[in-house]
Design a protein around this motif. Structure first.
Motif, PDB file in Angstrom:
ATOM      1  N   HIS A 158      49.759  47.051  36.064  1.00 20.86           N
ATOM      2  CA  HIS A 158      49.211  48.129  36.892  1.00 20.86           C
ATOM      3  C   HIS A 158      48.617  49.233  36.021  1.00 20.86           C
ATOM      4  O   HIS A 158      47.616  49.855  36.393  1.00 20.86           O
ATOM      5  CB  HIS A 158      50.308  48.697  37.792  1.00 20.86           C
ATOM      6  CG  HIS A 158      49.840  49.788  38.697  1.00 20.86           C
ATOM      7  ND1 HIS A 158      49.099  49.547  39.839  1.00 20.86           N
ATOM      8  CD2 HIS A 158      49.994  51.152  38.624  1.00 20.86           C
ATOM      9  CE1 HIS A 158      48.818  50.694  40.425  1.00 20.86           C
ATOM     10  NE2 HIS A 158      49.346  51.674  39.716  1.00 20.86           N
ATOM     11  N   ALA A 159      49.201  49.434  34.834  1.00 21.93           N
ATOM     12  CA  ALA A 159      48.765  50.527  33.976  1.00 21.93           C
ATOM     13  C   ALA A 159      47.353  50.347  33.439  1.00 21.93           C
ATOM     14  O   ALA A 159      46.629  51.329  33.228  1.00 21.93           O
ATOM     15  CB  ALA A 159      49.746  50.698  32.822  1.00 21.93           C
ATOM     16  N   ASN A 160      46.934  49.116  33.189  1.00 17.87           N
ATOM     17  CA  ASN A 160      45.581  48.884  32.655  1.00 17.87           C
ATOM     18  C   ASN A 160      44.750  48.008  33.577  1.00 17.87           C
ATOM     19  O   ASN A 160      43.843  47.295  33.127  1.00 17.87           O
ATOM     20  CB  ASN A 160      45.652  48.281  31.252  1.00 17.87           C
ATOM     21  CG  ASN A 160      46.267  46.892  31.212  1.00 17.87           C
ATOM     22  OD1 ASN A 160      47.071  46.535  32.075  1.00 17.87           O
ATOM     23  ND2 ASN A 160      45.904  46.099  30.220  1.00 17.87           N
ATOM     24  N   LEU A 161      45.041  48.071  34.877  1.00 22.75           N
ATOM     25  CA  LEU A 161      44.304  47.261  35.848  1.00 22.75           C
ATOM     26  C   LEU A 161      42.816  47.570  35.824  1.00 22.75           C
ATOM     27  O   LEU A 161      41.982  46.698  36.120  1.00 22.75           O
ATOM     28  CB  LEU A 161      44.873  47.480  37.246  1.00 22.75           C
ATOM     29  CG  LEU A 161      44.341  46.594  38.368  1.00 22.75           C
ATOM     30  CD1 LEU A 161      44.582  45.117  38.058  1.00 22.75           C
ATOM     31  CD2 LEU A 161      44.983  46.962  39.705  1.00 22.75           C
ATOM     32  N   GLY A 162      42.462  48.786  35.456  1.00 21.08           N
ATOM     33  CA  GLY A 162      41.053  49.155  35.386  1.00 21.08           C
ATOM     34  C   GLY A 162      40.271  48.360  34.355  1.00 21.08           C
ATOM     35  O   GLY A 162      39.033  48.320  34.418  1.00 21.08           O
ATOM     36  N   LEU A 215      40.580  45.106  34.004  1.00 20.03           N
ATOM     37  CA  LEU A 215      40.567  43.699  34.391  1.00 20.03           C
ATOM     38  C   LEU A 215      39.168  43.114  34.476  1.00 20.03           C
ATOM     39  O   LEU A 215      38.915  42.027  33.942  1.00 20.03           O
ATOM     40  CB  LEU A 215      41.293  43.518  35.737  1.00 20.03           C
ATOM     41  CG  LEU A 215      41.311  42.093  36.301  1.00 20.03           C
ATOM     42  CD1 LEU A 215      41.995  41.141  35.324  1.00 20.03           C
ATOM     43  CD2 LEU A 215      42.009  42.063  37.659  1.00 20.03           C
ATOM     44  N   ASP A 216      38.247  43.800  35.128  1.00 10.27           N
ATOM     45  CA  ASP A 216      36.917  43.234  35.320  1.00 10.27           C
ATOM     46  C   ASP A 216      36.241  42.915  33.988  1.00 10.27           C
ATOM     47  O   ASP A 216      35.645  41.839  33.818  1.00 10.27           O
ATOM     48  CB  ASP A 216      36.045  44.190  36.132  1.00 10.27           C
ATOM     49  CG  ASP A 216      36.448  44.257  37.597  1.00 10.27           C
ATOM     50  OD1 ASP A 216      37.432  43.595  37.969  1.00 10.27           O
ATOM     51  OD2 ASP A 216      35.782  44.984  38.362  1.00 10.27           O
ATOM     52  N   ALA A 217      36.347  43.826  33.046  1.00 14.83           N
ATOM     53  CA  ALA A 217      35.730  43.590  31.738  1.00 14.83           C
ATOM     54  C   ALA A 217      36.398  42.426  31.013  1.00 14.83           C
ATOM     55  O   ALA A 217      35.723  41.630  30.345  1.00 14.83           O
ATOM     56  CB  ALA A 217      35.801  44.860  30.893  1.00 14.83           C
ATOM     57  N   LEU A 218      37.700  42.315  31.157  1.00 12.67           N
ATOM     58  CA  LEU A 218      38.413  41.219  30.501  1.00 12.67           C
ATOM     59  C   LEU A 218      38.060  39.871  31.116  1.00 12.67           C
ATOM     60  O   LEU A 218      37.949  38.867  30.407  1.00 12.67           O
ATOM     61  CB  LEU A 218      39.920  41.460  30.585  1.00 12.67           C
ATOM     62  CG  LEU A 218      40.462  42.643  29.779  1.00 12.67           C
ATOM     63  CD1 LEU A 218      41.933  42.867  30.091  1.00 12.67           C
ATOM     64  CD2 LEU A 218      40.264  42.414  28.283  1.00 12.67           C
ATOM     65  N   LEU A 219      37.888  39.825  32.436  1.00 14.59           N
ATOM     66  CA  LEU A 219      37.535  38.568  33.095  1.00 14.59           C
ATOM     67  C   LEU A 219      36.206  38.034  32.591  1.00 14.59           C
ATOM     68  O   LEU A 219      36.028  36.813  32.470  1.00 14.59           O
ATOM     69  CB  LEU A 219      37.469  38.767  34.611  1.00 14.59           C
ATOM     70  CG  LEU A 219      38.782  39.040  35.340  1.00 14.59           C
ATOM     71  CD1 LEU A 219      38.529  39.226  36.826  1.00 14.59           C
ATOM     72  CD2 LEU A 219      39.778  37.910  35.115  1.00 14.59           C
ATOM     73  N   ALA A 220      35.279  38.901  32.301  1.00 12.88           N
ATOM     74  CA  ALA A 220      33.936  38.470  31.903  1.00 12.88           C
ATOM     75  C   ALA A 220      33.929  37.688  30.600  1.00 12.88           C
ATOM     76  O   ALA A 220      32.989  36.928  30.336  1.00 12.88           O
ATOM     77  CB  ALA A 220      33.021  39.690  31.793  1.00 12.88           C
ATOM     78  N   ARG A 221      34.971  37.839  29.801  1.00 10.53           N
ATOM     79  CA  ARG A 221      35.018  37.099  28.522  1.00 10.53           C
ATOM     80  C   ARG A 221      36.243  36.197  28.421  1.00 10.53           C
ATOM     81  O   ARG A 221      36.616  35.764  27.327  1.00 10.53           O
ATOM     82  CB  ARG A 221      34.979  38.062  27.345  1.00 10.53           C
ATOM     83  CG  ARG A 221      35.998  39.178  27.411  1.00 10.53           C
ATOM     84  CD  ARG A 221      35.798  40.174  26.296  1.00 10.53           C
ATOM     85  NE  ARG A 221      36.788  41.243  26.353  1.00 10.53           N
ATOM     86  CZ  ARG A 221      37.288  41.842  25.295  1.00 10.53           C
ATOM     87  NH1 ARG A 221      36.909  41.474  24.091  1.00 10.53           N
ATOM     88  NH2 ARG A 221      38.159  42.813  25.415  1.00 10.53           N
TER      89      ARG A 221
END
Length: 298
Positions: A175-179, A181-187
């Protein structure tokens, strides 16, 4: 009078989750200061509940709470907070199993290896009457790849440790670094979900986030089925926008016989079995025993 440990452990009809009289007898030898009572049925459990100081159970009804006036601690082997079936008052200590990580991590890593090394797609290629294959689907090394583990609690961290041992770069998301997630998914080459079932995790992997994943990515879910938009997942697999999915949990369980995930290409299903092991309940008791000796034993 000895304090009573009341044990009623049976869940989903799975043999690994059903305690036996012989098993409980072995456990009782480790706590001779307790009166260990094995309840084979719900009726046995309810009949003895008013005398219990400690309880081990998978499920509990709020209707039984008036019988718990001696109860100090209720322990359930289950990791899922939604499974117990009752709101336990604060006067009773409540613990959930945290021993699942090692078992589920082995299953999760096995999912990735089975798909990315071509083990599942390659089944049957060397069967009777088949030509000797030159090409085997998959064939990707996992060492050097990137994995996102969404739900980085004790289970997610166990998955991450196994992946790291194979040379995978792991990004854990809480929850702390959920923001991020989108960038991490892309790679990400692989996405593992190890989330609890809460309103906040409903469809957290929706069509928008699935579209962020590279086409070669693999999705593995060992948490709870509510976390994935199953219709969007089917569409991604059918269109080739996602390479593969390996699912152990679903929004509806048992998963329907005519459910679309059964027909989706490169979608591999397990029946909520990632923690199955013959010694599952022995692991649960060992964890209970450590807590008991730390917090209750004189």
């Amino acid at each position: 009078m000895k304090p009573m440990l009341l044990i009623w452990l049976t869940y989903r009809g799975v043999s690994d989750f059903i305690a036996t009289r012989e098993q409980v007898a072995r456990w009782a030898e480790q706590v001779p200061e307790l009166d260990v009572v094995f309840a084979e049925t719900q009726e046995d459990f309810v009949r003895n509940l008013s005398k219990a100081t400690f309880v081990m159970t998978f499920t509990f009804s709020e209707a039984w709470l008036p019988l718990t006036y001696r109860l100090k601690w209720m322990a359930t082997p289950a990791a899922g907070r939604e499974l117990l079936g009752a709101r336990i008052p604060g006067r009773i200590r409540l613990t959930h199993g945290t021993f699942h990580g090692e078992l589920m991590a082995e299953s999760a890593v096995g999912m990735l290896l089975a798909v990315r090394r071509g083990l599942l797609p390659g089944l049957g290629l060397c069967g009777p009457g088949e030509a000797w294959p030159i090409h085997v689907p998959g064939r990707c090394a996992v060492a050097g790849s990137r994995a996102v583990v969404l739900g980085y609690g004790h289970i997610g961290k166990a998955i991450g440790a196994k992946l790291s041992a194979l040379g995978v770069h792991v990004d854990g998301v809480t929850h702390a670094n959920l923001g991020d997630l989108d960038a991490l998914l892309a790679r990400a080459d692989a996405l593992f979900l190890a989330l609890p079932a809460t309103p906040e995790t409903d469809d957290i992997l929706d069509a928008r986030r699935l579209a962020l994943l590279p086409r070669h990515a693999v999705v593995c879910n060992v948490g709870r089925g509510n976390a994935i938009d199953e219709g969007a997942l089917c569409a991604a697999l059918e269109s080739g926008a996602l390479h593969a999915a390996f699912l152990d949990v679903f929004k509806e369980e048992p998963y329907p016989e005519d459910g679309p995930l059964r027909r989706a290409p490169r979608c591999f299903l397990l029946p909520h079995a990632s923690a199955f092991a013959p010694d599952y309940l022995d692991r649960a008791f060992a964890e209970w025993l450590d807590l008991y000796r730390r917090d209750f034993a004189q």
